[in-house]
Design a protein around this motif. Structure first.
Motif, mmCIF file in Angstrom:
data_model
loop_
_atom_site.group_PDB
_atom_site.id
_atom_site.type_symbol
_atom_site.label_atom_id
_atom_site.label_comp_id
_atom_site.label_asym_id
_atom_site.label_seq_id
_atom_site.Cartn_x
_atom_site.Cartn_y
_atom_site.Cartn_z
ATOM 1 N N MET A 91 3.727 61.450 -22.335
ATOM 2 C CA MET A 91 4.465 60.330 -21.815
ATOM 3 C C MET A 91 4.800 60.538 -20.327
ATOM 4 S SD MET A 91 5.676 57.550 -22.885
ATOM 5 C CE MET A 91 6.815 56.298 -22.510
ATOM 6 N N LEU A 92 5.118 61.765 -19.979
ATOM 7 C CA LEU A 92 5.439 62.071 -18.593
ATOM 8 C C LEU A 92 4.209 61.925 -17.703
ATOM 9 C CD1 LEU A 92 7.553 63.085 -16.577
ATOM 10 C CD2 LEU A 92 6.794 65.399 -17.110
ATOM 11 N N ALA A 93 3.050 62.357 -18.205
ATOM 12 C CA ALA A 93 1.823 62.271 -17.416
ATOM 13 C C ALA A 93 1.462 60.823 -17.122
ATOM 14 C CB ALA A 93 0.690 62.974 -18.144
ATOM 15 N N GLU A 94 1.643 59.952 -18.112
ATOM 16 C CA GLU A 94 1.337 58.538 -17.892
ATOM 17 C C GLU A 94 2.274 57.928 -16.864
ATOM 18 O OE1 GLU A 94 1.642 59.891 -20.905
ATOM 19 O OE2 GLU A 94 -0.230 59.516 -21.942
ATOM 20 N N THR A 95 3.538 58.319 -16.903
ATOM 21 C CA THR A 95 4.512 57.802 -15.940
ATOM 22 C C THR A 95 4.159 58.255 -14.523
ATOM 23 O OG1 THR A 95 6.197 57.930 -17.657
ATOM 24 C CG2 THR A 95 6.967 57.688 -15.396
ATOM 25 N N ILE A 96 3.782 59.528 -14.385
ATOM 26 C CA ILE A 96 3.412 60.056 -13.067
ATOM 27 C C ILE A 96 2.177 59.334 -12.534
ATOM 28 C CG2 ILE A 96 2.554 62.094 -11.856
ATOM 29 C CD1 ILE A 96 4.397 63.750 -13.703
ATOM 30 N N CYS A 97 1.179 59.135 -13.383
ATOM 31 C CA CYS A 97 -0.042 58.446 -12.943
ATOM 32 C C CYS A 97 0.257 57.001 -12.552
ATOM 33 C CB CYS A 97 -1.090 58.484 -14.051
ATOM 34 S SG CYS A 97 -1.847 60.096 -14.259
ATOM 35 N N SER A 98 1.118 56.343 -13.283
ATOM 36 C CA SER A 98 1.480 54.962 -12.941
ATOM 37 C C SER A 98 2.226 54.915 -11.617
ATOM 38 C CB SER A 98 2.337 54.351 -14.049
ATOM 39 O OG SER A 98 1.616 54.330 -15.254
ATOM 40 N N ALA A 99 3.107 55.876 -11.374
ATOM 41 C CA ALA A 99 3.845 55.916 -10.107
ATOM 42 C C ALA A 99 2.904 56.177 -8.945
ATOM 43 C CB ALA A 99 4.932 56.984 -10.176
ATOM 44 N N VAL A 100 1.945 57.071 -9.138
ATOM 45 C CA VAL A 100 0.973 57.351 -8.085
ATOM 46 C C VAL A 100 0.155 56.099 -7.783
ATOM 47 C CG1 VAL A 100 -1.134 58.654 -7.578
ATOM 48 C CG2 VAL A 100 0.860 59.822 -8.498
ATOM 49 N N SER A 101 -0.232 55.363 -8.799
ATOM 50 C CA SER A 101 -0.990 54.127 -8.584
ATOM 51 C C SER A 101 -0.170 53.095 -7.838
ATOM 52 C CB SER A 101 -1.451 53.547 -9.919
ATOM 53 O OG SER A 101 -2.436 54.358 -10.481
ATOM 54 N N ALA A 102 1.087 52.941 -8.216
ATOM 55 C CA ALA A 102 1.949 51.972 -7.541
ATOM 56 C C ALA A 102 2.153 52.353 -6.075
ATOM 57 C CB ALA A 102 3.286 51.867 -8.269
ATOM 58 N N ALA A 103 2.384 53.628 -5.806
ATOM 59 C CA ALA A 103 2.560 54.081 -4.430
ATOM 60 C C ALA A 103 1.287 53.851 -3.622
ATOM 61 C CB ALA A 103 2.951 55.552 -4.408
ATOM 62 N N GLY A 104 0.140 54.143 -4.216
ATOM 63 C CA GLY A 104 -1.129 53.931 -3.528
ATOM 64 C C GLY A 104 -1.369 52.472 -3.211
ATOM 65 N N LEU A 105 -1.023 51.584 -4.131
ATOM 66 C CA LEU A 105 -1.191 50.153 -3.861
ATOM 67 C C LEU A 105 -0.234 49.694 -2.770
ATOM 68 C CD1 LEU A 105 -1.760 48.794 -7.479
ATOM 69 C CD2 LEU A 105 -3.429 48.981 -5.618
ATOM 70 N N GLY A 106 0.952 50.277 -2.715
ATOM 71 C CA GLY A 106 1.880 49.955 -1.641
ATOM 72 C C GLY A 106 1.339 50.388 -0.287
ATOM 73 N N ILE A 107 0.785 51.583 -0.234
ATOM 74 C CA ILE A 107 0.180 52.080 1.012
ATOM 75 C C ILE A 107 -1.003 51.205 1.408
ATOM 76 C CG2 ILE A 107 -1.059 54.010 2.048
ATOM 77 C CD1 ILE A 107 0.739 55.855 0.352
ATOM 78 N N ALA A 108 -1.774 50.746 0.411
ATOM 79 C CA ALA A 108 -2.907 49.866 0.700
ATOM 80 C C ALA A 108 -2.426 48.538 1.268
ATOM 81 C CB ALA A 108 -3.724 49.643 -0.573
ATOM 82 N N ALA A 109 -1.312 48.021 0.752
ATOM 83 C CA ALA A 109 -0.767 46.759 1.270
ATOM 84 C C ALA A 109 -0.310 46.917 2.715
ATOM 85 C CB ALA A 109 0.390 46.300 0.384
ATOM 86 N N ILE A 110 0.346 48.042 3.019
ATOM 87 C CA ILE A 110 0.778 48.288 4.400
ATOM 88 C C ILE A 110 -0.430 48.416 5.321
ATOM 89 C CG2 ILE A 110 1.923 49.965 5.897
ATOM 90 C CD1 ILE A 110 3.826 50.522 3.541
ATOM 91 N N THR A 111 -1.456 49.090 4.847
ATOM 92 C CA THR A 111 -2.672 49.261 5.660
ATOM 93 C C THR A 111 -3.352 47.918 5.891
ATOM 94 O OG1 THR A 111 -2.939 51.445 4.672
ATOM 95 C CG2 THR A 111 -4.834 50.553 5.827
ATOM 96 N N ALA A 112 -3.371 47.054 4.883
ATOM 97 C CA ALA A 112 -3.968 45.725 5.047
ATOM 98 C C ALA A 112 -3.140 44.879 6.009
ATOM 99 C CB ALA A 112 -4.075 45.033 3.697
ATOM 100 N N TYR A 113 -1.818 45.043 5.986
ATOM 101 C CA TYR A 113 -0.944 44.321 6.915
ATOM 102 C C TYR A 113 -1.261 44.699 8.356
ATOM 103 C CZ TYR A 113 3.308 42.688 9.210
ATOM 104 O OH TYR A 113 4.197 42.085 10.051
ATOM 105 N N ARG A 114 -1.712 45.935 8.574
ATOM 106 C CA ARG A 114 -2.086 46.407 9.917
ATOM 107 C C ARG A 114 -3.513 46.008 10.284
ATOM 108 N NH1 ARG A 114 0.385 52.517 9.758
ATOM 109 N NH2 ARG A 114 2.567 51.866 9.673
ATOM 110 N N ARG A 115 -4.114 45.178 9.472
ATOM 111 C CA ARG A 115 -5.453 44.631 9.675
ATOM 112 C C ARG A 115 -6.540 45.698 9.639
ATOM 113 N NH1 ARG A 115 -4.712 39.452 10.002
ATOM 114 N NH2 ARG A 115 -3.101 38.557 11.322
#
Length: 146
Positions: free
Chosen positions: A1-25
């Motif tokens: 259960m902990l591993a799934e939570t960590i993987c989901s958090a990593v995915s969410a953080a990565g998508l956030g970083i991708a959104a910021i990078t896309a905002y910078r064109r």
């Protein structure tokens, strides 16, 4: 259960970083970051994370990996021994064949006093003297203005 939570958090953080990078064109980099960040979520949904966790904490799985390692070690040891014994066998066969060829052609070889060189014998180069070596070095130094 902990591993799934960590993987989901990593995915969410990565998508956030991708959104910021896309905002910078920087769309190409943002797409690449989004692709990497979706991998952990995909592994969780496919059940691969649960399988890895079950395998990592299973003593029978570690015993199986140990047996596979032992089998691989035995296999590689036999290959090394086989190569060494095959190599010496080949060397012995080649030496015996050379002795046989030398004995068969022994009557056809010229006497020691003969001045004609053998056809298969390598020709020796005249030995270079110390003066020849230094003349080459002097030429190189003169070429470079030293």
């Amino acid at each position: 259960m902990l591993a799934e939570t960590i993987c989901s958090a990593v995915s969410a953080a990565g998508l956030g970083i991708a959104a910021i990078t896309a905002y910078r064109r920087r769309f190409l980099a943002a797409t690449r970051i989004a692709a990497y960040s979706l991998v952990p979520a995909g592994l969780v949904l496919a059940g691969a994370v649960q399988w890895v966790v079950d395998t990592a904490f299973s003593p029978s799985a570690w015993l199986g990996f140990g047996l596979l390692g032992a089998a691989w070690l035995l296999f590689m040891t036999t290959r090394v021994v086989e190569r060494r014994s095959t190599g010496t066998r080949r060397e012995r066969k080649a030496a015996a064949a050379a002795r046989r060829a030398g004995a068969e052609s022994g009557a056809a070889t010229p006497a020691l006093g003969s001045s004609a060189p053998e056809a298969g014998a390598p020709r020796s180069r005249p030995k270079a003297t110390a003066a020849d070596d230094f003349s080459d070095i002097e030429a190189i130094l003169k070429k470079h203005g030293i």
